[in-house]
Design an enzyme around this catalytic site. Sequence first.
Site, PDB file in Angstrom:
ATOM      1  N   HIS A 252       0.865  -1.185   0.000  1.00 45.24           N
ATOM      2  CA  HIS A 252       0.000   0.000   0.000  1.00 45.24           C
ATOM      3  C   HIS A 252       0.902   1.237   0.000  1.00 45.24           C
ATOM      4  O   HIS A 252       2.034   1.186   0.508  1.00 45.24           O
ATOM      5  CB  HIS A 252      -0.850  -0.037   1.275  1.00 45.24           C
ATOM      6  CG  HIS A 252      -1.890   1.030   1.396  1.00 45.24           C
ATOM      7  ND1 HIS A 252      -1.587   2.311   1.804  1.00 45.24           N
ATOM      8  CD2 HIS A 252      -3.224   1.008   1.192  1.00 45.24           C
ATOM      9  CE1 HIS A 252      -2.699   3.029   1.848  1.00 45.24           C
ATOM     10  NE2 HIS A 252      -3.713   2.265   1.471  1.00 45.24           N
TER      11      HIS A 252
ATOM     12  N   ASP B  51       3.309  -4.496   7.725  1.00 50.51           N
ATOM     13  CA  ASP B  51       2.079  -3.702   7.634  1.00 50.51           C
ATOM     14  C   ASP B  51       0.914  -4.657   7.890  1.00 50.51           C
ATOM     15  O   ASP B  51       0.542  -5.445   7.028  1.00 50.51           O
ATOM     16  CB  ASP B  51       2.000  -3.067   6.239  1.00 50.51           C
ATOM     17  CG  ASP B  51       0.696  -2.323   6.013  1.00 50.51           C
ATOM     18  OD1 ASP B  51      -0.214  -2.423   6.863  1.00 50.51           O
ATOM     19  OD2 ASP B  51       0.575  -1.660   4.963  1.00 50.51           O
TER      20      ASP B  51
ATOM     21  N   GLN C 214      -4.396  -4.957   7.088  1.00 51.78           N
ATOM     22  CA  GLN C 214      -5.469  -5.850   6.628  1.00 51.78           C
ATOM     23  C   GLN C 214      -5.451  -7.165   7.404  1.00 51.78           C
ATOM     24  O   GLN C 214      -6.503  -7.648   7.823  1.00 51.78           O
ATOM     25  CB  GLN C 214      -5.309  -6.144   5.120  1.00 51.78           C
ATOM     26  CG  GLN C 214      -5.417  -4.918   4.229  1.00 51.78           C
ATOM     27  CD  GLN C 214      -6.835  -4.354   4.129  1.00 51.78           C
ATOM     28  OE1 GLN C 214      -7.815  -5.011   4.448  1.00 51.78           O
ATOM     29  NE2 GLN C 214      -6.932  -3.105   3.692  1.00 51.78           N
TER      30      GLN C 214
ATOM     31  N   LYS D 180     -10.084  -0.065  10.454  1.00 50.25           N
ATOM     32  CA  LYS D 180     -10.354  -1.314   9.714  1.00 50.25           C
ATOM     33  C   LYS D 180     -10.698  -2.445  10.687  1.00 50.25           C
ATOM     34  O   LYS D 180     -11.271  -3.447  10.303  1.00 50.25           O
ATOM     35  CB  LYS D 180      -9.139  -1.708   8.880  1.00 50.25           C
ATOM     36  CG  LYS D 180      -8.822  -0.711   7.761  1.00 50.25           C
ATOM     37  CD  LYS D 180      -7.710  -1.223   6.885  1.00 50.25           C
ATOM     38  CE  LYS D 180      -6.971  -0.132   6.160  1.00 50.25           C
ATOM     39  NZ  LYS D 180      -7.736   0.545   5.129  1.00 50.25           N
TER      40      LYS D 180
ATOM     41  N   CYS E  23      -4.680   2.633  -3.699  1.00 49.25           N
ATOM     42  CA  CYS E  23      -3.401   3.089  -3.110  1.00 49.25           C
ATOM     43  C   CYS E  23      -2.303   2.053  -3.334  1.00 49.25           C
ATOM     44  O   CYS E  23      -1.541   1.722  -2.407  1.00 49.25           O
ATOM     45  CB  CYS E  23      -3.534   3.371  -1.608  1.00 49.25           C
ATOM     46  SG  CYS E  23      -4.606   4.739  -1.235  1.00 49.25           S
TER      47      CYS E  23
HETATM   48  N1  PLP Z   1      -1.643  -0.578   4.523  1.00 51.48           N
HETATM   49  C1  PLP Z   1      -2.642  -1.269   3.979  1.00 51.48           C
HETATM   50  C2  PLP Z   1      -2.379  -2.657   3.473  1.00 51.48           C
HETATM   51  C3  PLP Z   1      -3.909  -0.708   3.864  1.00 51.48           C
HETATM   52  O1  PLP Z   1      -4.900  -1.399   3.301  1.00 51.48           O
HETATM   53  C4  PLP Z   1      -4.125   0.601   4.365  1.00 51.48           C
HETATM   54  C5  PLP Z   1      -5.438   1.267   4.237  1.00 51.48           C
HETATM   55  O2  PLP Z   1      -6.116   1.150   3.250  1.00 51.48           O
HETATM   56  C6  PLP Z   1      -3.049   1.276   4.949  1.00 51.48           C
HETATM   57  C7  PLP Z   1      -1.825   0.658   5.012  1.00 51.48           C
HETATM   58  C8  PLP Z   1      -3.197   2.672   5.498  1.00 51.48           C
HETATM   59  O3  PLP Z   1      -3.975   2.683   6.625  1.00 51.48           O
HETATM   60  P1  PLP Z   1      -4.450   4.072   7.274  1.00 51.48           P
HETATM   61  O4  PLP Z   1      -4.914   4.915   6.131  1.00 51.48           O
HETATM   62  O5  PLP Z   1      -5.515   3.677   8.190  1.00 51.48           O
HETATM   63  O6  PLP Z   1      -3.281   4.662   7.950  1.00 51.48           O
END
Ligand code: PLP
Length: 406
Positions: free
Chosen positions: A122, A199, A202, A225, A364
């Site tokens: 992401h 990360d 998910q 999430k 993203c």
């Molecule tokens: N990493 C992953 C795999 C994600 O799906 C997301 C959010 O869509 C993020 C990071 C970023 O999370 P946040 O926007 O809550 O900081």
Amino acid sequence: MFDVDAVRRDFPILAREVNGRPLVYLDNGASAQKPQAVIDAVTRAYSHEYANVHRGLHYLSNLATDKYEAVRATIARFLNVAHEEEVIFTSGTTEGINLVSYGWAAPRLQAGDEIVLTVMEHHANIVPWHFLRERQGVKLVWVETEPDGSLDPQAVLGAVTERTRMIAVTHMSNVLGTVVDVAAICAGAREKGVPVLVDGSQAAVHMPVDVQALGCDFYAITGHKLYGPSGSGAIWISPERQAEMRPFIGGGDMIREVWRDRVIYNDPPHKFEAGTPGIVQQIGFGAALEYLMALGMDNIAAHERQLTEYARARLKGLNWLQLQGDAPGKGAIFSFTISGGAHAHDISTILDKRGVAVRAGQHCAGPLMEHLGIHASCRASFGMYNTEAEVDALVDALEFCHELFG
Ligand code: PLP
């Protein structure tokens, strides 16, 4: 036993209609809906228990501090962290990864040092490393995914050189649903002396996570999430890495003493948490994690496994639909395009008219879109409250869409 109907009753929004149809909410990968327990915790905090934390000597401030700090222990339990001080509150994964980039990597990495990433990261796990590339000459080394969307841990370890200073990898792709064998990557990385940032945005939603068993150095999660409020989250950082870090954002709370010519930082975890935090957001996050743990992450995972297999079979039955990502053991995230060139935004608009909420676009994940050779896709991402009947509703809406586009 996991009773999905009972779980659904805990989420008031699931009873509403959208465009005259029952809501089928399949955009959980972007943000999940909130159970009544979270809504109540937030309402209670603002109605009866609110004040700033860590600062007052009055009753409400102490009460709010106790409620807020208790969430640290809840997060520690959720991730099987040994000591709650290893949990740092953040506003979400994005802030957590930026903390590591600014606080751990920036002071340590030199021009020519390398960070290994996969193409399915992401942007939150890409852009903070691009900052180091732009500003310090750090090299980003990219690992491709296999044609079915899986990631070979050996490919990640094979990308490590003597200049590698970090591996930053997702635990579960937000586009492909691929679940990464993080433990294998961490075991190999440890032998090579390379820290691993995971990360968990998910993955932590869909399966039990044990950071000690994974053997990583950093594990980031995001509250919204995980059925909690937006603006909440945390990152677990091993004591070893915390000791190597400098603070990222400066201000109140992260400091013990401030003089004209010097400062003395607070102890971790507060050293890494500056300013008035998302007090009520984190209290709501704690309620969400308690709710999840009461249901049991194993039970949630079992329910979602069944749902995933059902959705996978039904979507594969549509021979005009191309699924992106079919790795064994993938999670409940399905991205797809439709033959004939219908744009993802048009598909999602038509699905929305039938009450089905999905996401459309790049998710993203620019490098992954490039790797897949597409500009955009639709994504149906499931949560613990989704049902097979909702998979059917998605498939019906897609069939309608296909007829419309011919
Ligand atoms: N990493 C992953 C795999 C994600 O799906 C997301 C959010 O869509 C993020 C990071 C970023 O999370 P946040 O926007 O809550 O900081």
